[in-house]
Design an enzyme around this catalytic site. Sequence first.
Site, PDB file in Angstrom:
ATOM      1  N   ILE A  23      58.260  -8.605  27.092  1.00  0.00           N
ATOM      2  CA  ILE A  23      58.070 -10.011  27.488  1.00  0.00           C
ATOM      3  C   ILE A  23      56.649 -10.464  27.165  1.00  0.00           C
ATOM      4  O   ILE A  23      55.688  -9.823  27.581  1.00  0.00           O
ATOM      5  CB  ILE A  23      58.296 -10.200  29.009  1.00  0.00           C
ATOM      6  CG1 ILE A  23      59.679  -9.707  29.409  1.00  0.00           C
ATOM      7  CG2 ILE A  23      58.093 -11.652  29.413  1.00  0.00           C
ATOM      8  CD1 ILE A  23      59.920  -9.761  30.917  1.00  0.00           C
TER       9      ILE A  23
ATOM     10  N   LYS B 155      50.365  -3.024  36.884  1.00  0.00           N
ATOM     11  CA  LYS B 155      50.669  -4.283  36.188  1.00  0.00           C
ATOM     12  C   LYS B 155      50.214  -5.486  37.028  1.00  0.00           C
ATOM     13  O   LYS B 155      49.730  -6.480  36.481  1.00  0.00           O
ATOM     14  CB  LYS B 155      52.162  -4.367  35.887  1.00  0.00           C
ATOM     15  CG  LYS B 155      52.599  -3.361  34.820  1.00  0.00           C
ATOM     16  CD  LYS B 155      54.107  -3.173  34.816  1.00  0.00           C
ATOM     17  CE  LYS B 155      54.539  -2.202  33.727  1.00  0.00           C
ATOM     18  NZ  LYS B 155      55.932  -1.768  33.863  1.00  0.00           N
TER      19      LYS B 155
HETATM   20  N1  LIG Z   1      58.135   2.810  33.244  1.00  0.00           N
HETATM   21  C1  LIG Z   1      57.945   1.437  32.983  1.00  0.00           C
HETATM   22  C2  LIG Z   1      57.899   1.202  31.513  1.00  0.00           C
HETATM   23  C3  LIG Z   1      57.336  -0.094  31.187  1.00  0.00           C
HETATM   24  O1  LIG Z   1      56.251  -0.470  31.543  1.00  0.00           O
HETATM   25  C4  LIG Z   1      59.082   0.630  33.583  1.00  0.00           C
HETATM   26  O2  LIG Z   1      60.057   1.236  34.037  1.00  0.00           O
HETATM   27  O3  LIG Z   1      58.973  -0.590  33.625  1.00  0.00           O
HETATM   28 NA    NA Z   2      54.543  -7.751  27.722  1.00  0.00          NA
END
Ligand SMILES: N[C@@H](CC=O)C(=O)O
Ligand code: NA
Length: 439
Positions: A144, A213
């Site tokens: 995304i 994140k």
């Molecule tokens: N392990 C992460 C991979 C992506 O960032 C997820 O499951 O989202």
């Molecule tokens: Na992204």
Amino acid sequence: MNASSWSAGRPLRVALLGCGVVGSEVARLMTRDAEELAQRVGAPLELVGIAVRRLGRERDLDVPADLFTTDAAGLVSRGDIDVVIEVIGGIEPARELILSALDNGASVVTANKALLAEDGATLFEAAEKAERDLYFEAAVAGAIPIVRPLRESLAGDSVERVLGIVNGTTNFILDAMTTNGTGFSEALDEAQRLGYAEADPTADIEGFDAAAKAAILSGLAFHTRMTLGDVHREGITEVSAADIRSASEMGCVVKLLAICEKRDTPDGPAVSARVHPAMIPLSHPLASVRGAYNAVFVESESAGQLMFYGPGAGGAPTASAVLGDVVSVARNRRNDVFGPGESTHAQLEVLDIGRARTRYHVAIDVDDRPGVLAAVAHAFAEFDVSIRTVRQEGSGLDAQLVIVTHEADDAALSATVAALREMDMVRDVSSVMRVEGGF
Ligand SMILES: N[C@@H](CC=O)C(=O)O
Ligand code: NA
Ligand SMILES: NC(=O)C1=CN([C@@H]2O[C@H](COP(=O)(O)OP(=O)(O)OC[C@H]3O[C@@H](n4cnc5c(N)ncnc54)[C@H](O)[C@@H]3O)[C@@H](O)[C@H]2O)C=CC1
């Protein structure tokens, strides 16, 4: 192909660090789409080395065997690399390799949210000093586009809130538990098999990945440096089949949410970031995000509400985001410019979880006798937590009160739960879950 459109550009040398789920897809697409990518960049991208942990492993890739090396440090310090792609993951040696790459004149593309959330500052400072790019679209919500919109498209707006499902593995597990009644471990095994989970899936199920994140998203949204330690984190290991049933009885579904907010406080604007399971109404758009898909809502002053949706994990979707960044930084190298760096000018105060405000679903195992409901209600009132609904489940030894509150401070709710646990008539507070999304 019209070769003349790029023949003027010298080939840009690319080194790939890591050839696992994401790295192997990056190598495959770079090889398959070499001519098309060259057109887009204005110069060919030449894959000059792939650092792996072990040589001789069977790899289904159409690349010369002599590109593989176990000497990642030697590869990034060659001095003739234009772009280094880091998809090893983890803190070390990824950090040292990225710093060395920048120091040796390469721009860097990374998918490594764990490292960015732990020590992004060092990496951004090194990129700025080297006058090179550090791009990381794949680090948040896989395919995304969300980093670029926050970093560039919304750079002229004021973001107030970012709310999202940003971990594919946990969404896959919760969705499987909700829709098929699949057990937790079975669903996790399947998520690992499909390449969604981190090398150590604890990072997913305990919420570390989503919290990393959330730190990155908050930094971008609020121009304030945030690290993993600034994010309140709860994973999904405590989410039970009973929680999922209870959510369903209320017309809700359980999701692992990342919530990054700007708040006005008496001392001025501040920010908070939290990751935890929450019940959201089925009518909320996030409720219909299934499998390993992710979705991110952004609320900003002028644009209003924006929603970004798509595959949040997996080799090919993540490679799409990595290659988008590779094309961007390669174009920048060709034009001898570099893109946006870290923006931390606001440096807003970071609030702790006690000052977050939301609604709560509290399941309390109680003695089934007169006066219990009144005493429980009194405990909530004592800490100024207002009750919105209450219902009794079961009877006798199975009696349970299920209470949903109005909005309250997290600190007040925690104090209420502690007080409930001290009461004779309360056998257990078996579940406390936040309720989000306008219920
Ligand atoms: N392990 C992460 C991979 C992506 O960032 C997820 O499951 O989202
Ligand atoms: Na992204
Ligand atoms: N898998 C996914 O869906 C997504 C992954 N990411 C991120 O991408 C990165 C890579 O993830 P995956 O490919 O899934 O992990 P992976 O575990 O499949 O691949 C990592 C590879 O790096 C190799 N490696 C480890 N140390 C090394 C070293 N010193 N030198 C060379 N190679 C080394 C490992 O052997 C492995 O093959 C991580 O930062 C992850 O968080 C980001 C978004 C989605």
